[in-house]
Design an enzyme around this catalytic site. Sequence first.
Site, PDB file in Angstrom:
ATOM      1  N   HIS A  41       0.896  -1.062   0.185  1.00  0.00           N
ATOM      2  CA  HIS A  41      -0.016  -0.034   0.026  1.00  0.00           C
ATOM      3  C   HIS A  41       0.828   1.187   0.035  1.00  0.00           C
ATOM      4  O   HIS A  41       1.642   1.617   1.018  1.00  0.00           O
ATOM      5  CB  HIS A  41      -0.813  -0.002   1.186  1.00  0.00           C
ATOM      6  CG  HIS A  41      -2.025   1.101   1.374  1.00  0.00           C
ATOM      7  ND1 HIS A  41      -3.210   0.685   0.288  1.00  0.00           N
ATOM      8  CD2 HIS A  41      -2.205   2.415   1.809  1.00  0.00           C
ATOM      9  CE1 HIS A  41      -3.764   1.743   0.373  1.00  0.00           C
ATOM     10  NE2 HIS A  41      -3.379   2.618   1.350  1.00  0.00           N
ATOM     11  N   LYS A  88     -10.666   4.539  -5.047  1.00  0.00           N
ATOM     12  CA  LYS A  88      -9.797   5.756  -4.817  1.00  0.00           C
ATOM     13  C   LYS A  88      -8.414   5.227  -5.242  1.00  0.00           C
ATOM     14  O   LYS A  88      -7.891   4.165  -4.819  1.00  0.00           O
ATOM     15  CB  LYS A  88      -9.741   6.364  -3.311  1.00  0.00           C
ATOM     16  CG  LYS A  88      -8.729   7.256  -2.988  1.00  0.00           C
ATOM     17  CD  LYS A  88      -9.057   8.106  -1.937  1.00  0.00           C
ATOM     18  CE  LYS A  88      -8.206   7.324  -0.648  1.00  0.00           C
ATOM     19  NZ  LYS A  88      -8.444   8.177   0.596  1.00  0.00           N
ATOM     20  N   LYS A 148      -4.156   6.136  -5.308  1.00  0.00           N
ATOM     21  CA  LYS A 148      -3.354   6.983  -4.724  1.00  0.00           C
ATOM     22  C   LYS A 148      -2.480   7.534  -5.915  1.00  0.00           C
ATOM     23  O   LYS A 148      -1.922   6.920  -6.684  1.00  0.00           O
ATOM     24  CB  LYS A 148      -2.672   6.091  -3.773  1.00  0.00           C
ATOM     25  CG  LYS A 148      -3.584   5.559  -2.606  1.00  0.00           C
ATOM     26  CD  LYS A 148      -3.591   6.675  -1.571  1.00  0.00           C
ATOM     27  CE  LYS A 148      -4.160   6.174  -0.284  1.00  0.00           C
ATOM     28  NZ  LYS A 148      -4.493   7.395   0.673  1.00  0.00           N
ATOM     29  N   ASP A 165      -6.497  10.602  -4.604  1.00  0.00           N
ATOM     30  CA  ASP A 165      -5.780  11.048  -3.312  1.00  0.00           C
ATOM     31  C   ASP A 165      -4.301  11.318  -3.454  1.00  0.00           C
ATOM     32  O   ASP A 165      -3.494  10.328  -3.982  1.00  0.00           O
ATOM     33  CB  ASP A 165      -5.836   9.949  -2.390  1.00  0.00           C
ATOM     34  CG  ASP A 165      -5.417  10.584  -0.887  1.00  0.00           C
ATOM     35  OD1 ASP A 165      -5.098  11.698  -0.966  1.00  0.00           O
ATOM     36  OD2 ASP A 165      -5.398   9.763  -0.010  1.00  0.00           O
ATOM     37  N   GLU A 201      -8.675  14.557  -3.423  1.00  0.00           N
ATOM     38  CA  GLU A 201      -8.164  14.565  -2.121  1.00  0.00           C
ATOM     39  C   GLU A 201      -6.770  15.325  -1.737  1.00  0.00           C
ATOM     40  O   GLU A 201      -5.710  14.728  -2.546  1.00  0.00           O
ATOM     41  CB  GLU A 201      -8.454  13.444  -1.350  1.00  0.00           C
ATOM     42  CG  GLU A 201      -8.067  13.038   0.134  1.00  0.00           C
ATOM     43  CD  GLU A 201      -8.331  11.935   0.842  1.00  0.00           C
ATOM     44  OE1 GLU A 201      -8.030  11.659   2.068  1.00  0.00           O
ATOM     45  OE2 GLU A 201      -8.750  10.925   0.034  1.00  0.00           O
ATOM     46  N   ASP A 243      -8.369  16.910   3.899  1.00  0.00           N
ATOM     47  CA  ASP A 243      -7.869  15.571   4.619  1.00  0.00           C
ATOM     48  C   ASP A 243      -6.851  16.079   5.987  1.00  0.00           C
ATOM     49  O   ASP A 243      -7.200  16.752   6.946  1.00  0.00           O
ATOM     50  CB  ASP A 243      -7.548  14.513   4.111  1.00  0.00           C
ATOM     51  CG  ASP A 243      -7.058  13.287   5.212  1.00  0.00           C
ATOM     52  OD1 ASP A 243      -7.784  13.218   6.257  1.00  0.00           O
ATOM     53  OD2 ASP A 243      -6.639  12.400   4.617  1.00  0.00           O
ATOM     54  N   LYS A 303     -12.128  11.395  10.399  1.00  0.00           N
ATOM     55  CA  LYS A 303     -11.191  10.519  11.102  1.00  0.00           C
ATOM     56  C   LYS A 303     -10.919  10.494  12.517  1.00  0.00           C
ATOM     57  O   LYS A 303     -10.994  11.465  13.117  1.00  0.00           O
ATOM     58  CB  LYS A 303      -9.816  10.370  10.199  1.00  0.00           C
ATOM     59  CG  LYS A 303      -9.822  10.090   8.792  1.00  0.00           C
ATOM     60  CD  LYS A 303      -8.491  10.362   8.402  1.00  0.00           C
ATOM     61  CE  LYS A 303      -8.225   9.619   6.680  1.00  0.00           C
ATOM     62  NZ  LYS A 303      -6.959  10.026   6.065  1.00  0.00           N
ATOM     63  N   GLU A 307     -14.627   4.903   3.256  1.00  0.00           N
ATOM     64  CA  GLU A 307     -13.612   4.008   2.749  1.00  0.00           C
ATOM     65  C   GLU A 307     -13.100   3.007   3.835  1.00  0.00           C
ATOM     66  O   GLU A 307     -11.895   2.602   3.370  1.00  0.00           O
ATOM     67  CB  GLU A 307     -12.671   4.953   2.101  1.00  0.00           C
ATOM     68  CG  GLU A 307     -11.848   5.917   3.060  1.00  0.00           C
ATOM     69  CD  GLU A 307     -10.464   6.410   2.498  1.00  0.00           C
ATOM     70  OE1 GLU A 307      -9.424   5.574   2.271  1.00  0.00           O
ATOM     71  OE2 GLU A 307     -10.425   7.370   2.036  1.00  0.00           O
TER      72      GLU A 307
END
Length: 390
Positions: free
Chosen positions: A38, A183, A185, A214, A240, A265, A289, A343
């Site tokens: 990731h 989404k 990245k 994002d 994002e 964010d 969050k 998400e």
Amino acid sequence: MPTPQTAVITQLDGAAQRDTRIAEIETRIVDCITTRRHKLSNTEITHQSYVIVAAKLASGAVGYGEASTLGGPRWSEESVEAIKANIDTYIAPALIGQPALAFEANGLRMKKAVTRNSSARAAVESALFDAAGKTLELPASAFLGGPVRDRIEVLWALASGDADQEIEEARGKLAAREHRRFKIKLGFHSPADDMARLRKIMGAMPQGTEMVVDVNQGWSEATAIRYLPELAELGVALIEQPLHPGQLAATARIAARSAIPIMVDEAAFSNPEIVQNAATAAGSVYSLKLVKSGGLLEMKRAAGIASAFGMELYGGCLLESGIGAAAHMAVFATLPQLEWGCEHFGPRILKNDLMSSGLVFKDFHIHMPVGHGFGITINHDALDDATRRD
């Protein structure tokens, strides 16, 4: 027929079973392997680390909370090592003996004990909500106003950096009816390479598949201005955090030029920061969050502030396990609006989740758990196996 003495003993036993005084707060660090790499603009991970908090009440009920980080103190200043130390040394002593149901007072006690440390405070408050719900046989959402929805559409993040792998992954999620919104990245390749990868992925998806990008603070204002038209041409639904936090004027200029909504964010952790971003028009969507707000109550307040400024809401995540995801769901279920869904795919990216039952992923949605507290069952074997040893 029970004697008067038996009735008194039964009554006392019943009171003890509902005693919400905080008896113990225990912490452990766990390291969970992810199913694939990731990547973000500033790091990449192959395992996810958490601090798991177990709060035991005088009733005997044990509630669980979680603090999540990404690759150590890179996403924010908190690391799992610091979170555990601050809970054990400062937060727990301030709460032992206090009633778990005094949520606001306990939040103030934690703020007095530690400055910032939002992940640590959120993990402890989550555990107290879970334990209180189990003691009073209520869902945790009941302490937050009660649910207005029983399911939330859930997005999946594509973040390996390999377009072919990501296309295969997305097609699998669509075929299994697990996710239909994605989404992607960006920010860890050059902008031109990111655009080529994005175009390839979106070209391979069925028409109408919704895509969010994002950037994870990876672009400059000039880069964003250059690539905004291409993102709009591709049909991207949401962008994002394109710039670093603090660049309010620059982000506002991007938002004014963009045909695509900008989501705030990392630029807004605290409620005053939400106000600053909203007042300067730096974004029209806010990512909620627990690790930013510092607790369930504060996250619900954050949602109210963002909504009052006309911002739409998005249920953000930091690759939480099922424990952390369930805490978020308890809040998300009670929000009058959650326009962009959530998400919380974190439990699905772990090889072994820390939850064995509760949250159900079905028909592109997370279905709310049914039960007391967060309504989940802890996978104690997975928790023990993942616990970091000294």
